[in-house]
Scaffold this motif. Structure first.
Motif, mmCIF file in Angstrom:
data_model
loop_
_atom_site.group_PDB
_atom_site.id
_atom_site.type_symbol
_atom_site.label_atom_id
_atom_site.label_comp_id
_atom_site.label_asym_id
_atom_site.label_seq_id
_atom_site.Cartn_x
_atom_site.Cartn_y
_atom_site.Cartn_z
ATOM 1 N N ALA A 190 0.820 -1.208 0.000
ATOM 2 C CA ALA A 190 0.000 0.000 0.000
ATOM 3 C C ALA A 190 0.854 1.258 0.000
ATOM 4 O O ALA A 190 0.565 2.227 -0.711
ATOM 5 C CB ALA A 190 -0.933 -0.006 1.215
ATOM 6 N N VAL A 191 1.931 1.271 0.787
ATOM 7 C CA VAL A 191 2.808 2.448 0.827
ATOM 8 C C VAL A 191 3.538 2.613 -0.505
ATOM 9 O O VAL A 191 3.674 3.729 -1.021
ATOM 10 C CB VAL A 191 3.802 2.332 1.998
ATOM 11 C CG1 VAL A 191 4.837 3.445 1.939
ATOM 12 C CG2 VAL A 191 3.054 2.381 3.334
ATOM 13 N N ALA A 192 4.002 1.508 -1.082
ATOM 14 C CA ALA A 192 4.667 1.595 -2.382
ATOM 15 C C ALA A 192 3.721 2.128 -3.453
ATOM 16 O O ALA A 192 4.139 2.877 -4.352
ATOM 17 C CB ALA A 192 5.204 0.221 -2.790
ATOM 18 N N ALA A 193 2.445 1.769 -3.361
ATOM 19 C CA ALA A 193 1.468 2.259 -4.346
ATOM 20 C C ALA A 193 1.317 3.767 -4.270
ATOM 21 O O ALA A 193 1.024 4.413 -5.293
ATOM 22 C CB ALA A 193 0.121 1.578 -4.114
ATOM 23 N N VAL A 194 1.523 4.354 -3.099
ATOM 24 C CA VAL A 194 1.456 5.813 -2.982
ATOM 25 C C VAL A 194 2.575 6.460 -3.782
ATOM 26 O O VAL A 194 2.355 7.426 -4.535
ATOM 27 C CB VAL A 194 1.537 6.231 -1.497
ATOM 28 C CG1 VAL A 194 1.662 7.752 -1.381
ATOM 29 C CG2 VAL A 194 0.323 5.742 -0.739
ATOM 30 N N TYR A 195 3.794 5.945 -3.653
ATOM 31 C CA TYR A 195 4.923 6.510 -4.406
ATOM 32 C C TYR A 195 4.730 6.313 -5.912
ATOM 33 O O TYR A 195 5.086 7.182 -6.716
ATOM 34 C CB TYR A 195 6.232 5.881 -3.929
ATOM 35 C CG TYR A 195 6.659 6.369 -2.569
ATOM 36 C CD1 TYR A 195 7.415 7.526 -2.429
ATOM 37 C CD2 TYR A 195 6.296 5.678 -1.418
ATOM 38 C CE1 TYR A 195 7.795 7.983 -1.174
ATOM 39 C CE2 TYR A 195 6.669 6.121 -0.165
ATOM 40 C CZ TYR A 195 7.414 7.273 -0.044
ATOM 41 O OH TYR A 195 7.785 7.727 1.194
ATOM 42 N N ASP A 196 4.165 5.167 -6.286
ATOM 43 C CA ASP A 196 3.852 4.955 -7.707
ATOM 44 C C ASP A 196 2.833 5.978 -8.196
ATOM 45 O O ASP A 196 2.950 6.503 -9.311
ATOM 46 C CB ASP A 196 3.292 3.537 -7.911
ATOM 47 C CG ASP A 196 4.356 2.573 -8.416
ATOM 48 O OD1 ASP A 196 5.294 3.027 -9.107
ATOM 49 O OD2 ASP A 196 4.267 1.378 -8.109
ATOM 50 N N ALA A 197 1.811 6.252 -7.367
ATOM 51 C CA ALA A 197 0.787 7.219 -7.758
ATOM 52 C C ALA A 197 1.372 8.627 -7.865
ATOM 53 O O ALA A 197 0.977 9.402 -8.746
ATOM 54 C CB ALA A 197 -0.362 7.194 -6.748
ATOM 55 N N VAL A 198 2.327 8.967 -6.988
ATOM 56 C CA VAL A 198 3.004 10.264 -7.100
ATOM 57 C C VAL A 198 3.753 10.357 -8.426
ATOM 58 O O VAL A 198 3.696 11.377 -9.133
ATOM 59 C CB VAL A 198 3.964 10.480 -5.909
ATOM 60 C CG1 VAL A 198 4.843 11.702 -6.137
ATOM 61 C CG2 VAL A 198 3.180 10.635 -4.613
ATOM 62 N N ALA A 199 4.473 9.288 -8.766
ATOM 63 C CA ALA A 199 5.216 9.283 -10.027
ATOM 64 C C ALA A 199 4.279 9.429 -11.223
ATOM 65 O O ALA A 199 4.573 10.179 -12.171
ATOM 66 C CB ALA A 199 6.023 7.988 -10.148
ATOM 67 N N GLU A 200 3.154 8.744 -11.213
ATOM 68 C CA GLU A 200 2.200 8.839 -12.320
ATOM 69 C C GLU A 200 1.627 10.246 -12.424
ATOM 70 O O GLU A 200 1.415 10.761 -13.538
ATOM 71 C CB GLU A 200 1.070 7.818 -12.136
ATOM 72 C CG GLU A 200 1.509 6.375 -12.327
ATOM 73 C CD GLU A 200 2.011 6.124 -13.741
ATOM 74 O OE1 GLU A 200 1.466 6.709 -14.700
ATOM 75 O OE2 GLU A 200 2.967 5.332 -13.890
ATOM 76 N N LEU A 201 1.350 10.874 -11.293
ATOM 77 C CA LEU A 201 0.837 12.244 -11.330
ATOM 78 C C LEU A 201 1.878 13.202 -11.899
ATOM 79 O O LEU A 201 1.553 14.083 -12.707
ATOM 80 C CB LEU A 201 0.423 12.682 -9.922
ATOM 81 C CG LEU A 201 -0.064 14.129 -9.784
ATOM 82 C CD1 LEU A 201 -1.225 14.420 -10.730
ATOM 83 C CD2 LEU A 201 -0.450 14.434 -8.342
ATOM 84 N N LEU A 202 3.140 13.037 -11.502
ATOM 85 C CA LEU A 202 4.192 13.904 -12.031
ATOM 86 C C LEU A 202 4.352 13.713 -13.533
ATOM 87 O O LEU A 202 4.599 14.683 -14.267
ATOM 88 C CB LEU A 202 5.511 13.609 -11.313
ATOM 89 C CG LEU A 202 5.568 14.022 -9.836
ATOM 90 C CD1 LEU A 202 6.859 13.523 -9.186
ATOM 91 C CD2 LEU A 202 5.461 15.537 -9.696
ATOM 92 N N ARG A 203 4.208 12.502 -14.005
ATOM 93 C CA ARG A 203 4.291 12.248 -15.445
ATOM 94 C C ARG A 203 3.128 12.888 -16.191
ATOM 95 O O ARG A 203 3.258 13.261 -17.365
ATOM 96 C CB ARG A 203 4.312 10.757 -15.717
ATOM 97 C CG ARG A 203 5.596 10.051 -15.292
ATOM 98 C CD ARG A 203 5.546 8.573 -15.597
ATOM 99 N NE ARG A 203 5.320 8.321 -17.015
ATOM 100 C CZ ARG A 203 5.140 7.110 -17.542
ATOM 101 N NH1 ARG A 203 5.146 6.051 -16.751
ATOM 102 N NH2 ARG A 203 4.958 6.954 -18.821
#
Length: 617
Positions: A190-203
């Motif tokens: 779940a925590v890793a998914a947050v960092y993935d979601a941040v990366a997707e938003l930045l992209r």
């Protein structure tokens, strides 16, 4: 050469389109294994020991707990599965003694009052909704199911069945999770998914997809917050792992804040900006060092905030921990206010009327000589409970899916009942159905079909004849009752649940804005409180948006009561986004830009015009 004109594609009405929509995602193999090991083995042990009726009750407890067995952390599952199970055991106890010691009229009135209570409580949140559902379903089963054992024995067996599934959830490792401490695999994912979601938003910054990725980031943060919010699994031995997980989640909050501010600004970013969060996401599940992270640049306040947040997160991942951010829990007074508010009253009255009418009709048929023996009268009110739940989808969509799923499940079971040996084949069928429930929950019709097969198998294991036709008849009658009663104009202010959630989101957004602007240039000194308020604002908005989308998919007679709420929610989302951008700007030591002040004023004026900020002034 003339251009071809694109003709509009025919669009299905929302209430039909929702019935055809299904969730997607990988198969939850862990939940499938738990489902196979839950109701079936319990029933097998009870049949072998000569206590079949108690085994049926335990299997029912495991089945209803399995419906709530969704992806997430082990700690969160204790509350998500356990609280509804306790409510179900209480309902079974009340229903059993009420059915034994009261007549049809008193029983109907008692269960109607219970429906009013359970409906109001269900408006509090998902766990409370599950508790209200199991309370009413188990009460109807207890009142009508012909079991010789006393009510307290039924309740204990029901709890034992649900508790067995909770134990499986806590003990069994996930596939591929044996390499480390598998008890925290849900939290790490779940925590890793947050960092993935941040990366997707930045992209996605600077594109039309930024809004949807910001919503996905909110969902990931909500999921991680829930995953970490349950009880500690091992208070002493796992303290280091506990602190590390909380610290990694806390380190994601400033990253999410900076990414949201960049999305609001709308200037496209280089690929380097998303690479850092992506590496953090990859390092989290395996607890590996992140190594050097590419710097995103520091030419603007939000980019500087992103760079600082990346450095802080890398330090947390590589070297140590920081105190985790405490999330504010809703007080008992707030929960009661929600249950007694407009949304709770509307839902409670609707549930009470539908449930009470179902009990009354079932009792009338049960005692009518011309109707014949109505052995399973409790199926009618129990089915109504699932049909009247708004968090399962729009009313007509639920009715269509329930009818189709029941017919399919009954036909499938009738075919199996002809060929499988008894009781061994039926026990295997219960185990197979339990394994399919986690996959079938992606669509209400599929879930209904699977549960129908399981319930009919339990009925036959209990020594009763094949009841597929009776099950179809009860379901169709329940659908008719809910369609009629659910559209009556006498249920008070319609759309109360949507407006209550929207009012909660408005209050949260206003509190967040007031904190940011009130902090002024000292915003840096109170970041933890600001992040809590930001989380509450986005979470309340997500809950309001979900309720609005479901209400919009109702028939026009119901959907019109929530007209205009989608525009208010969109304005609130823009307000919270720009508030986040203002917080980052103030953190950088500067003042709000003229464009930010102007945009804030426009959004506040728009909310006042729509009546959304009347209470706030």
């Amino acid at each position: 050469m003339s251009r071809s004109v694109r003709r509009p594609v025919f669009a299905l009405p929302p209430w039909i389109a929702h019935a055809l929509r299904a969730q997607r995602g990988p198969v939850p193999w862990s939940a499938v294994v738990r489902g196979a090991l839950a109701a079936g083995p319990l029933l097998f042990v009870a049949v072998a020991g000569g206590r079949t009726s108690l085994g049926v009750v335990a299997a029912l407890g495991a089945m209803l707990a399995g419906v709530n067995d969704r992806p997430g952390s082990r700690r969160a599952s204790v509350r998500r599965l356990g609280v509804p199970a306790l409510a179900g055991a209480a309902g079974l106890l009340v229903g059993t003694y009420a059915g034994q010691h009261t007549g049809a009229v008193v029983l109907t009135l008692l269960l109607t009052v219970l429906g009013l209570f359970a409906g109001g409580v269900s408006a509090v949140g998902p766990v409370a909704s599950g508790a209200g559902t199991q309370l009413l379903v188990a009460a109807a089963i207890g009142a009508g199911m012909p079991v010789s054992e006393p009510g307290w024995a039924r309740a204990l067996c029901y709890l034992a069945g649900a508790g067995w599934l909770v134990a499986l959830r806590l003990v069994l490792p996930s596939p591929g999770g044996l390499a480390g401490d598998f008890r925290f695999d849900g939290e790490r994912t779940a925590v890793a998914a947050v960092y993935d979601a941040v990366a997707e938003l930045l992209r996605a910054v600077g594109t039309d997809a930024a809004g949807s990725h910001r919503a996905a980031l909110t969902a990931a943060l909500d999921h991680a917050q829930d995953a970490l919010a349950g009880p500690r699994l091992r208070r002493y031995a796992s303290s280091a792992a506990e602190r590390r997980l909380h610290a990694q989640y806390a380190a994601a909050l400033p990253l999410a804040e900076a990414a949201t501010a960049l999305a609001w600004a709308g200037a496209p970013l280089s690929a380097r900006a998303a690479e850092g969060p992506r590496r953090l996401a990859a390092a989290g599940p395996d607890n590996t060092p992140t190594g050097p992270l590419p710097a995103p640049g520091r030419r603007a306040p939000a980019l500087r905030a992103l760079d600082d947040a990346l450095l802080h997160a890398a330090d947390v991942f590589d070297h140590g921990h920081t105190p985790h951010v405490h999330t504010r829990r809703r007080s008992i007074r707030e929960l009661v206010r929600t249950a007694l508010g407009a949304g709770g009253r509307e839902y409670g009255i609707r549930v009470a009327l539908c449930y009470g009418v179902g009990v009354a009709v079932a009792q009338a048929l049960h005692h009518a000589r011309w109707y014949g023996q109505h052995q399973h009268w409790y199926w009618l009110p129990a089915t109504i409970v699932f049909l009247v739940k708004p968090d399962l989808g729009p009313l007509v969509s639920r009715v269509l899916c329930r009818a189709a799923g029941t017919v399919l499940g009954a036909v499938v079971f009738a075919a199996f009942a002809v060929v499988v040996p008894r009781p061994a084949g039926l026990v295997v069928l219960v185990a197979l159905s339990g394994a399919l429930i986690p996959v079938a929950t992606r669509h209400f019709a599929a879930q209904t079909a699977t549960v129908t097969v399981l319930v009919l198998a339990l009925v036959m294991v209990g020594g009763e004849p094949q009841a597929s036709l009776s099950r179809i008849g009860e379901t169709l009658l329940a659908c008719a009752i809910v369609l009629v009663v659910g559209h009556l104009p006498v249920l008070g202010q319609r759309g109360g649940g949507v407006r209550a959630r929207l009012a909660r989101a408005t209050d949260a957004a206003h509190a967040y804005l007031a904190h940011v602007l009130g902090a002024g240039g000292d915003a840096r000194g109170d970041r933890a409180a600001r992040w809590v308020l930001r989380r509450e604002a986005y979470r309340a908005l997500a809950e309001a948006r979900t309720a609005i989308d479901l209400a919009a998919a109702e028939l026009p007679a119901l959907a019109r009561h929530s007209a205009g709420t989608g525009e208010v929610a969109a304005t609130l989302e823009r307000l919270v986004d720009i508030t986040t951008a203002c917080a980052v700007q103030l953190d950088d030591g500067g003042r709000l830009a003229p464009g930010q002040r102007e945009r804030l004023g426009q959004l506040l004026d728009e909310l006042v015009e729509r009546g959304a900020l009347r209470a706030a002034g």
